[in-house]
Design an enzyme around this catalytic site. Sequence first.
Site, PDB file in Angstrom:
ATOM      1  N   LYS A  53       0.832  -1.210   0.000  1.00 37.10           N
ATOM      2  CA  LYS A  53       0.000   0.000   0.000  1.00 37.10           C
ATOM      3  C   LYS A  53       0.869   1.264   0.000  1.00 37.10           C
ATOM      4  O   LYS A  53       0.621   2.203  -0.754  1.00 37.10           O
ATOM      5  CB  LYS A  53      -0.928   0.011   1.217  1.00 37.10           C
ATOM      6  N   SER A  70      -0.788   1.362   7.042  1.00 40.67           N
ATOM      7  CA  SER A  70      -0.969   0.234   7.957  1.00 40.67           C
ATOM      8  C   SER A  70      -2.149  -0.607   7.494  1.00 40.67           C
ATOM      9  O   SER A  70      -3.028  -0.138   6.781  1.00 40.67           O
ATOM     10  CB  SER A  70      -1.175   0.700   9.401  1.00 40.67           C
ATOM     11  N   ASP A  71      -2.125  -1.863   7.904  1.00 37.71           N
ATOM     12  CA  ASP A  71      -3.219  -2.770   7.592  1.00 37.71           C
ATOM     13  C   ASP A  71      -3.390  -3.714   8.782  1.00 37.71           C
ATOM     14  O   ASP A  71      -2.412  -4.081   9.427  1.00 37.71           O
ATOM     15  CB  ASP A  71      -2.942  -3.566   6.322  1.00 37.71           C
ATOM     16  N   THR A  72      -4.632  -4.088   9.065  1.00 38.83           N
ATOM     17  CA  THR A  72      -4.934  -4.886  10.244  1.00 38.83           C
ATOM     18  C   THR A  72      -5.706  -6.141   9.869  1.00 38.83           C
ATOM     19  O   THR A  72      -6.584  -6.098   9.006  1.00 38.83           O
ATOM     20  CB  THR A  72      -5.755  -4.045  11.250  1.00 38.83           C
ATOM     21  N   GLY A 107       0.183  -4.481  10.462  1.00 42.45           N
ATOM     22  CA  GLY A 107       1.441  -4.255   9.765  1.00 42.45           C
ATOM     23  C   GLY A 107       1.549  -2.776   9.443  1.00 42.45           C
ATOM     24  O   GLY A 107       0.543  -2.135   9.120  1.00 42.45           O
TER      25      GLY A 107
END
Length: 191
Positions: A53, A70-72, A107
């Site tokens: 991303k 960020s990614d969850t 992340g």
Amino acid sequence: MKVYLASKSPRRQELMKFIFKEFEVYPSLFDEDKLIKGQMAPFQYVMELAKKKACEVMNRLNDECIIISSDTIVCCDDDIFGKPRGKEHAFNMLKRLENRKHEVYTGVCLINTKDERIINFYEKTYVYFDHMTDIEIEEYLHTGEYKDKAGAYGIQGFASKFVKKIEGCYFNVMGFPVNKIYSNLKENNMI
């Protein structure tokens, strides 16, 4: 130097204000379906998503800047739960999480385009859910809060009544581990 948040999430934007007074929202156009769940460990998967991303945003900007992405995900029995595809999918996710412990991984990727540094890391928090009846799950789903949330819940909203306890960073469960991001920005002289 300009700072860009590569996310349209209102929660992440709210938490980003704790670190930066001024930043711009520049959502990534990376297609998350290009990364296949289960081909790597959950922490690797979520770090790779955040990196893809951030790199996608970097490729569209012609700026010396800092990019934060960020990614969850939610992980239960090594199964990765992203955002639910619909109400029934959300119900099945919550039923799996009911009365047990699961992990939430976020992340994060920080990019300094000036010196082309890419910093990639993750945070993990354990969340313990209480018992939930099918009726309670249905009532929760009726709020619509589950939409666009990993694991079909947001800890900061109506689902909070199901959370017995957590071990780790609360803000990580919201999708933006504030302290870890701030610490990494400082360590890498990006702030």
